[in-house]
Design an enzyme around this catalytic site. Sequence first.
Site, mmCIF file in Angstrom:
data_model
loop_
_atom_site.group_PDB
_atom_site.id
_atom_site.type_symbol
_atom_site.label_atom_id
_atom_site.label_comp_id
_atom_site.label_asym_id
_atom_site.label_seq_id
_atom_site.Cartn_x
_atom_site.Cartn_y
_atom_site.Cartn_z
ATOM 1 N N GLU A 1 0.830 -1.212 0.000
ATOM 2 C CA GLU A 1 0.000 0.000 0.000
ATOM 3 C C GLU A 1 0.864 1.261 0.000
ATOM 4 O OE1 GLU A 1 -3.631 1.958 2.692
ATOM 5 O OE2 GLU A 1 -2.485 0.258 3.457
ATOM 6 N N LYS B 1 -8.458 4.761 -2.830
ATOM 7 C CA LYS B 1 -9.087 4.199 -1.641
ATOM 8 C C LYS B 1 -10.325 5.017 -1.277
ATOM 9 C CE LYS B 1 -7.735 2.680 3.022
ATOM 10 N NZ LYS B 1 -6.609 2.635 3.988
ATOM 11 N N CYS C 1 -6.077 -2.149 2.206
ATOM 12 C CA CYS C 1 -6.155 -2.177 3.660
ATOM 13 C C CYS C 1 -7.584 -2.374 4.160
ATOM 14 C CB CYS C 1 -5.522 -0.901 4.203
ATOM 15 S SG CYS C 1 -4.949 -1.012 5.919
#
Length: 326
Positions: free
Chosen positions: A46, A128, A162
């Site tokens: 990430e 995200k 995540c």
Amino acid sequence: MSDRIVRAAAVQIAPDLTGRAGTIERVLNAIAEAAEKGADLIVFPETFVPYYPYFSFVLPPMLQGAEHLRLYDEAVVVPSPETQAVADAARKRGVVVVLGVNERDNGSLFNTQLIFDADGSLALKRRKITPTYHERMIWGQGDGAGLKVVDTKVGRVGALACWEHYNPLARYALMSQHEEIHVGHFPGSLVGPIFGEQIEVTMRHHALESGAFVVNATGWLTEEQIQSISDDPKLQKGLRDGCMTCIISPEGRHVVPPLTEGEGILIADLDMKLITKRKRMMDSVGHYARPELLHLVHDMRPAHPVQRVENVHDLTTPAETEAEDV
């Protein structure tokens, strides 16, 4: 059933905390190393370029300004010479590369996942959708347009970063597009041992539920890097462990033993026949679904802060757009 075998590589290495140039060099070196081992798909952690904003987890807001501004300076613009270098490496080696970056878009930063196909084209740029906890001071939010599965040389690939994996509707949006390989990204070297345990549970569950392979990469910090972020031993505890680089089959099993500490590259062959083997028993978006009882509404329109119109007839509301789609 597909007889394809895809060789996947999940990379767990440390970034260069001094800036994106050094981290990009590490990315290119890892691509070359994994490709030499026959990898078809190479996955990085990430926001690996230039680095995950570890400072935001251990520093109070009043002390973050300098590091936040430095992250702006080192963040990646898409497209840019840095993304072109990765694209060139993917094309040269004939591999699919999934890379997490801090993306700068004018005055905002985003947690962005880039999927480069084996011909060097950028198959997907997604952001995200909801940064987590301390991350909300660093990144903006993505939109539903990024919840997309793309066709690549290795098959249909979807990606989440995540704790997006704790949004079951986001996962279902990708599952409904029949992803064959799901890519997960986590920072690693964060929170402590419990984080790695949670990642393992999450990745294995998604593999079982989606009937897809999961390739997950977490980052790593050296002891020297941890000390450079904070000299407080109590805060340093929050910058250790939490790594779970792993490759999971559609049956929820580790294809190879996971990597939980240190640097390395996991390599595993994915037998794509296992996807049908799993879905024969349970296809969560097919014969196991009950859409007349439960279904997802996924708004795939890109979010824009301004809608520019020449005259009143060009102005449409979201409700009107939905009506037209129906």
